[in-house]
Scaffold this active site. Sequence first.
Site, PDB file in Angstrom:
ATOM      1  N   LYS A  33       0.814  -1.217   0.000  1.00  0.00           N
ATOM      2  CA  LYS A  33       0.000   0.000   0.000  1.00  0.00           C
ATOM      3  C   LYS A  33       0.848   1.267   0.000  1.00  0.00           C
ATOM      4  O   LYS A  33       0.474   2.272  -0.617  1.00  0.00           O
ATOM      5  CB  LYS A  33      -0.945  -0.011   1.196  1.00  0.00           C
ATOM      6  CG  LYS A  33      -1.977  -1.131   1.182  1.00  0.00           C
ATOM      7  CD  LYS A  33      -2.914  -1.038   2.364  1.00  0.00           C
ATOM      8  CE  LYS A  33      -3.936  -2.158   2.361  1.00  0.00           C
ATOM      9  NZ  LYS A  33      -3.333  -3.474   2.587  1.00  0.00           N
ATOM     10  N   GLU A  77      -2.104   5.817   8.733  1.00  0.00           N
ATOM     11  CA  GLU A  77      -2.648   6.915   7.946  1.00  0.00           C
ATOM     12  C   GLU A  77      -3.728   7.602   8.770  1.00  0.00           C
ATOM     13  O   GLU A  77      -4.275   7.007   9.711  1.00  0.00           O
ATOM     14  CB  GLU A  77      -3.216   6.422   6.616  1.00  0.00           C
ATOM     15  CG  GLU A  77      -4.426   5.538   6.711  1.00  0.00           C
ATOM     16  CD  GLU A  77      -4.884   5.012   5.347  1.00  0.00           C
ATOM     17  OE1 GLU A  77      -4.080   5.017   4.400  1.00  0.00           O
ATOM     18  OE2 GLU A  77      -6.052   4.603   5.246  1.00  0.00           O
ATOM     19  N   HIS A 133     -13.654  -3.100   9.517  1.00  0.00           N
ATOM     20  CA  HIS A 133     -13.004  -2.557   8.325  1.00  0.00           C
ATOM     21  C   HIS A 133     -13.152  -3.478   7.121  1.00  0.00           C
ATOM     22  O   HIS A 133     -12.399  -3.369   6.152  1.00  0.00           O
ATOM     23  CB  HIS A 133     -11.522  -2.277   8.587  1.00  0.00           C
ATOM     24  CG  HIS A 133     -11.262  -1.472   9.826  1.00  0.00           C
ATOM     25  ND1 HIS A 133     -11.600  -0.144   9.932  1.00  0.00           N
ATOM     26  CD2 HIS A 133     -10.717  -1.819  11.018  1.00  0.00           C
ATOM     27  CE1 HIS A 133     -11.265   0.295  11.137  1.00  0.00           C
ATOM     28  NE2 HIS A 133     -10.741  -0.695  11.814  1.00  0.00           N
ATOM     29  N   GLU A 135      -9.514   2.005  -4.831  1.00  0.00           N
ATOM     30  CA  GLU A 135     -10.350   2.334  -3.683  1.00  0.00           C
ATOM     31  C   GLU A 135     -10.023   3.723  -3.151  1.00  0.00           C
ATOM     32  O   GLU A 135      -8.851   4.089  -3.023  1.00  0.00           O
ATOM     33  CB  GLU A 135     -10.169   1.281  -2.586  1.00  0.00           C
ATOM     34  CG  GLU A 135     -10.479  -0.129  -3.057  1.00  0.00           C
ATOM     35  CD  GLU A 135     -10.777  -1.079  -1.918  1.00  0.00           C
ATOM     36  OE1 GLU A 135     -10.795  -0.631  -0.759  1.00  0.00           O
ATOM     37  OE2 GLU A 135     -11.004  -2.271  -2.198  1.00  0.00           O
ATOM     38  N   GLU A 147      -5.954   2.374  -1.892  1.00  0.00           N
ATOM     39  CA  GLU A 147      -5.206   1.225  -2.384  1.00  0.00           C
ATOM     40  C   GLU A 147      -5.830   0.741  -3.673  1.00  0.00           C
ATOM     41  O   GLU A 147      -6.929   1.158  -4.053  1.00  0.00           O
ATOM     42  CB  GLU A 147      -5.220   0.088  -1.359  1.00  0.00           C
ATOM     43  CG  GLU A 147      -6.618  -0.415  -1.050  1.00  0.00           C
ATOM     44  CD  GLU A 147      -6.634  -1.425   0.089  1.00  0.00           C
ATOM     45  OE1 GLU A 147      -6.748  -2.623  -0.206  1.00  0.00           O
ATOM     46  OE2 GLU A 147      -6.543  -1.000   1.248  1.00  0.00           O
ATOM     47  N   ASN A 187      -6.761  -2.935  -5.641  1.00  0.00           N
ATOM     48  CA  ASN A 187      -6.863  -4.388  -5.586  1.00  0.00           C
ATOM     49  C   ASN A 187      -6.657  -4.932  -6.987  1.00  0.00           C
ATOM     50  O   ASN A 187      -7.458  -4.671  -7.893  1.00  0.00           O
ATOM     51  CB  ASN A 187      -8.226  -4.810  -5.041  1.00  0.00           C
ATOM     52  CG  ASN A 187      -8.390  -4.432  -3.584  1.00  0.00           C
ATOM     53  OD1 ASN A 187      -7.649  -4.889  -2.732  1.00  0.00           O
ATOM     54  ND2 ASN A 187      -9.347  -3.573  -3.301  1.00  0.00           N
ATOM     55  N   ARG A 213      -7.120  -7.567  -8.649  1.00  0.00           N
ATOM     56  CA  ARG A 213      -7.849  -8.829  -8.794  1.00  0.00           C
ATOM     57  C   ARG A 213      -9.329  -8.522  -8.957  1.00  0.00           C
ATOM     58  O   ARG A 213      -9.754  -7.365  -8.873  1.00  0.00           O
ATOM     59  CB  ARG A 213      -7.650  -9.697  -7.549  1.00  0.00           C
ATOM     60  CG  ARG A 213      -8.023  -8.952  -6.257  1.00  0.00           C
ATOM     61  CD  ARG A 213      -7.997  -9.819  -5.035  1.00  0.00           C
ATOM     62  NE  ARG A 213      -8.080  -9.075  -3.799  1.00  0.00           N
ATOM     63  CZ  ARG A 213      -9.184  -8.571  -3.274  1.00  0.00           C
ATOM     64  NH1 ARG A 213     -10.328  -8.718  -3.914  1.00  0.00           N
ATOM     65  NH2 ARG A 213      -9.161  -7.924  -2.128  1.00  0.00           N
TER      66      ARG A 213
END
Length: 735
Positions: A138, A213, A248, A288, A307, A309, A311
């Site tokens: 990330k 963060e 989360h 995202e 981030e 993903n 996939r």
Amino acid sequence: MNDLPGPVPATDSAPAAPVTRLLVANRGEIARRILSTCRTLGIATVAVYADTPEEAAAAHVAEADTAARLPVPAGRGPVAAYLDPDALVAAARTAGADAVHPGYGFLSESPALARAVTAAGLTWVGPAADAIERMGAKTRAKDVAREAGVPVAAALDPEDVRPEHLPVLVKAVSGGGGRGMRVVRDLADLPAEAAAARAEAASAFGDPAVFCEPYVERGRHVEVQVLADTHGTVWALGERDCSVQRRHQKVIEETPAPGLPDTLRTRLHEAARRLARAIGYTGAGTAEFLVPVGEGTEPLGEPVFLEMNTRLQVEHPVTECVTGLDLVEWQIRIAEGEPLPPGGPPAPRGHAIEARLYAEDPLDDWRPRTGTLHAFEVPAATVRRAPLTVPGVRLDSGVEPGDTVGTDFDPMLAKVVAFGHDRRDAVRRLVGALANARVHGVGTNRDLLVRALRHPSFADAHTAPARLHTGHLTGDRLTALAQPLADPATRGLAALAATLAEAEATRTGATVPAGVPAGWRNLPSQPHTRRYTVTGTGDGRASGGADGSEAPRANRGTGDEQAPVGTDGAGVARVTSGPLVAASYRSVRGAYVPDPPGVRVLAAATDHVVLEADGLRHTFTVHRAGGEVFVDSPLGSVALTPVDPLPTPEPAVTPGALPAPMPGTVTAVDVSVGEKVREGQTLLRLEAMKMEHRVTAPAAGAVRDLPVAPGRRVPAGALLAVLDHDVLDHEGPNP
């Protein structure tokens, strides 16, 4: 525009030949989803499974054309079998596969697997290994995004966090799914929380690196689906709102994102395409973002990148609904070198919402629930594991009736997806599908999902976007949303239906003289009374939650009694079972006369009972399995356990003993023998169903025994620790 200028993406190999036999390097629901598309395309399929009896009998194994067994490393659980790139490539070669699809989870974002597949001369259905590598960490992904002109959230080393940075969110550098995340509001708590996050990240992803963060208290989690070919075309297939989360991790996802201004939507789409092109991305992926939620005329703030993903996402079905595309099919076509069609992506239509059905108890710190799945039906579903192109309900499940739900894998049983003409239509369809589902034998979050979808903050998000945010399932609202749909009055009626169905079963099997109805009496009988405990309601847990809060007491109401209260050996009160409910009736001339006033029996059979209560007719279906009775009706579902009138005495429990609340693996032990502990202090941590669960001290005391160590797998009920509560001196426990 969906075609932005830039270089043609690099690939790890020469253009691929058509895929003829594909190995799915995954299991469960996503494996079944990929197999479904392969059948449609005429592609032969290979499943893989861990070498255990349970995995050999899994649904995805039966549905593939052939299956390859994966060895389980000594001393490890079945999950480890799916995490060996060499074993997966060997299985593909043995089965004659010419392509590998990683699904999601496991090694789906592993550059090592991508490289191993292409090095073996096989087609990798996914982005190039270099793209995975650049986005896999990330912190590195944030640097790439910043260079591409995409706004990002700051990344801090835990050592560099200062009071002015609080609150912060500790996150794992690798992986996702909420693993390795901790909210820290006090700087003094940061070292311990960072250490715990590192341990969880190392266990889940093999990488202990973490960062911090800024934590946004109220935010909208919005992601953009991208699809890119090897010829330089990048599509943004709309956005999804994933703000309803627990721990989360996403629970409810939908597209389009409700209440999102068009200008903000456009900026998010452009940022996602820009990022995909910057790394030469190919295939399906998701960028995202976090959108701060405020007040006033501008309720939604400026988005920041979180981030990417690399996939397919769990929530991809909602995008398939509104676009009409099969994303798995396009993953395969892109891997074969086919370009995306000219003219850009299809325009979205309608609205789609997905809810994840988990085997867990929301009121018990989301602890997983295990057992045998005696029934699993979603009658509203017309499509299974394939794109839904007309308004309706789709079901993607990894389980079938008769399956055993354990703790080795993710607790998600299924995804229920509704596609409607608009958001209101989709919400209504999804609520109906969930409320009328039959899930017997394993406790789930079904009732929470129904209440969350009905809540005004969710239902009105398209007109009041600031009311929906990532805190939707927290605090007092969570407690209210997680209550059973079946209220005490419904429980009483369900108990009566269960009792009458049992009486019918007895009557049907009875031998009586010819012409005399079974159970016939000339005079009113004495009352027949049956008692049950209500299970799966969240009422059967220790009175102290994992955060030290008091758990809800058993409800009182029509038919309900207070559940018996015992002690856990430490003198701390706990509810030993769910609430008790009793049902009584009399038999008069072959007819059932229930004791509750205002209730009449209209019909009774071994599997269903029709009751009239306060002038309203209700039909209850009754299913007996595994020592429980499951009663379903439009009023709600109730699971009942008959109370034995002559129970066997429970074995003595060692005073101060803390048993494992579920099967799992000990990931960390936070205390040592002889150490003084305070009430609520974490003693050790268990990993089950891809989540960490803390075992805390029910009261202040001293640690007498710790018979477990990190890495040990323990069954439910295994002794984890023993505390002494009568050895504290005047100084009390350690601060």
